[in-house]
Design a protein around this motif. Structure first.
Motif, PDB file in Angstrom:
ATOM      1  N   PHE A  59     -31.483 -22.451  21.834  1.00 45.68           N
ATOM      2  CA  PHE A  59     -30.060 -22.142  21.967  1.00 45.68           C
ATOM      3  C   PHE A  59     -29.860 -21.203  23.156  1.00 45.68           C
ATOM      4  O   PHE A  59     -30.453 -20.123  23.199  1.00 45.68           O
ATOM      5  CB  PHE A  59     -29.527 -21.474  20.694  1.00 45.68           C
ATOM      6  CG  PHE A  59     -29.571 -22.366  19.491  1.00 45.68           C
ATOM      7  CD1 PHE A  59     -28.555 -23.274  19.247  1.00 45.68           C
ATOM      8  CD2 PHE A  59     -30.631 -22.307  18.606  1.00 45.68           C
ATOM      9  CE1 PHE A  59     -28.587 -24.108  18.137  1.00 45.68           C
ATOM     10  CE2 PHE A  59     -30.683 -23.137  17.495  1.00 45.68           C
ATOM     11  CZ  PHE A  59     -29.658 -24.039  17.261  1.00 45.68           C
ATOM     12  N   ASP A  60     -29.059 -21.641  24.104  1.00 41.94           N
ATOM     13  CA  ASP A  60     -28.758 -20.845  25.292  1.00 41.94           C
ATOM     14  C   ASP A  60     -27.268 -20.525  25.342  1.00 41.94           C
ATOM     15  O   ASP A  60     -26.455 -21.214  24.702  1.00 41.94           O
ATOM     16  CB  ASP A  60     -29.105 -21.608  26.577  1.00 41.94           C
ATOM     17  CG  ASP A  60     -30.599 -21.816  26.786  1.00 41.94           C
ATOM     18  OD1 ASP A  60     -31.395 -21.424  25.921  1.00 41.94           O
ATOM     19  OD2 ASP A  60     -30.956 -22.394  27.831  1.00 41.94           O
ATOM     20  N   ILE A  61     -26.931 -19.525  26.122  1.00 39.46           N
ATOM     21  CA  ILE A  61     -25.528 -19.225  26.425  1.00 39.46           C
ATOM     22  C   ILE A  61     -25.421 -19.166  27.943  1.00 39.46           C
ATOM     23  O   ILE A  61     -26.269 -18.565  28.609  1.00 39.46           O
ATOM     24  CB  ILE A  61     -25.090 -17.866  25.838  1.00 39.46           C
ATOM     25  CG1 ILE A  61     -25.195 -17.862  24.311  1.00 39.46           C
ATOM     26  CG2 ILE A  61     -23.654 -17.533  26.272  1.00 39.46           C
ATOM     27  CD1 ILE A  61     -24.963 -16.491  23.676  1.00 39.46           C
ATOM     28  N   ILE A  62     -24.403 -19.798  28.469  1.00 37.36           N
ATOM     29  CA  ILE A  62     -24.074 -19.656  29.882  1.00 37.36           C
ATOM     30  C   ILE A  62     -22.725 -18.970  29.952  1.00 37.36           C
ATOM     31  O   ILE A  62     -21.759 -19.419  29.331  1.00 37.36           O
ATOM     32  CB  ILE A  62     -24.037 -21.008  30.621  1.00 37.36           C
ATOM     33  CG1 ILE A  62     -25.461 -21.565  30.728  1.00 37.36           C
ATOM     34  CG2 ILE A  62     -23.418 -20.845  32.014  1.00 37.36           C
ATOM     35  CD1 ILE A  62     -25.579 -22.831  31.535  1.00 37.36           C
ATOM     36  N   THR A  63     -22.684 -17.859  30.681  1.00 38.94           N
ATOM     37  CA  THR A  63     -21.428 -17.146  30.865  1.00 38.94           C
ATOM     38  C   THR A  63     -20.967 -17.336  32.309  1.00 38.94           C
ATOM     39  O   THR A  63     -21.782 -17.339  33.230  1.00 38.94           O
ATOM     40  CB  THR A  63     -21.567 -15.644  30.559  1.00 38.94           C
ATOM     41  OG1 THR A  63     -22.443 -15.035  31.506  1.00 38.94           O
ATOM     42  CG2 THR A  63     -22.083 -15.416  29.156  1.00 38.94           C
ATOM     43  N   LEU A  64     -19.675 -17.514  32.446  1.00 37.49           N
ATOM     44  CA  LEU A  64     -19.081 -17.662  33.771  1.00 37.49           C
ATOM     45  C   LEU A  64     -17.874 -16.740  33.866  1.00 37.49           C
ATOM     46  O   LEU A  64     -17.026 -16.743  32.976  1.00 37.49           O
ATOM     47  CB  LEU A  64     -18.625 -19.108  34.009  1.00 37.49           C
ATOM     48  CG  LEU A  64     -19.725 -20.166  33.948  1.00 37.49           C
ATOM     49  CD1 LEU A  64     -19.708 -20.865  32.612  1.00 37.49           C
ATOM     50  CD2 LEU A  64     -19.540 -21.168  35.056  1.00 37.49           C
ATOM     51  N   ILE A  65     -17.829 -15.972  34.922  1.00 40.93           N
ATOM     52  CA  ILE A  65     -16.667 -15.124  35.183  1.00 40.93           C
ATOM     53  C   ILE A  65     -16.099 -15.556  36.524  1.00 40.93           C
ATOM     54  O   ILE A  65     -16.804 -15.549  37.540  1.00 40.93           O
ATOM     55  CB  ILE A  65     -17.035 -13.628  35.183  1.00 40.93           C
ATOM     56  CG1 ILE A  65     -17.574 -13.234  33.796  1.00 40.93           C
ATOM     57  CG2 ILE A  65     -15.815 -12.781  35.563  1.00 40.93           C
ATOM     58  CD1 ILE A  65     -18.088 -11.824  33.706  1.00 40.93           C
TER      59      ILE A  65
END
Length: 125
Positions: A97-103
């Motif tokens: 399980f990964d999380i990709i964050t984008l701002i």
């Protein structure tokens, strides 16, 4: 931020995340896969591994970091959705399980990829 703007920002972020993952060699199997009330943003594979990626996008520097929006309740829903996905497609691979964050920033997105962001909780039966 209105719902339409929020949805547009989220879709743009998911598209950016998908492109980012493809450049890193991930094979994208599905985006926005749904089963009942459950959804997986991106499901991909690497050799010998299924990777379920939760994408969190913000339009500006947030008060709450994008990854902080993935709380215990959200993790349980992601794990349940992944369980449904694996059963439906009869997949027998280790799961990550990964999380990709984008701002969103002027000129593009600041992207952070958190691999092994969490593990499936052990159910108490």
């Amino acid at each position: 931020m209105g719902k339409a703007t929020h949805t547009t920002t989220g879709k743009e972020g998911e598209k950016e995340a998908k492109t980012y993952l493809e450049k890193k060699g991930y094979q994208i199997l599905h985006t926005n896969w749904r089963s009942g009330h459950y959804e997986l943003d991106i499901v991909a594979t690497l050799p010998d591994e299924l990777v379920c990626i939760e994408v969190k996008t913000r339009s500006t520097d947030p008060l709450l970091l994008p990854e902080e929006a993935v709380n215990t309740r959200k993790i349980r829903r992601l794990v349940a959705a992944t369980h449904a996905y694996v059963r439906y497609f009869k997949i027998d691979l280790p799961i990550r399980f990964d999380i990709i964050t984008l701002i969103h920033q002027p000129g593009g997105y600041q992207i952070e990829h958190i691999e092994n962001a969490f593990y499936a909780p052990i159910s108490k039966r």
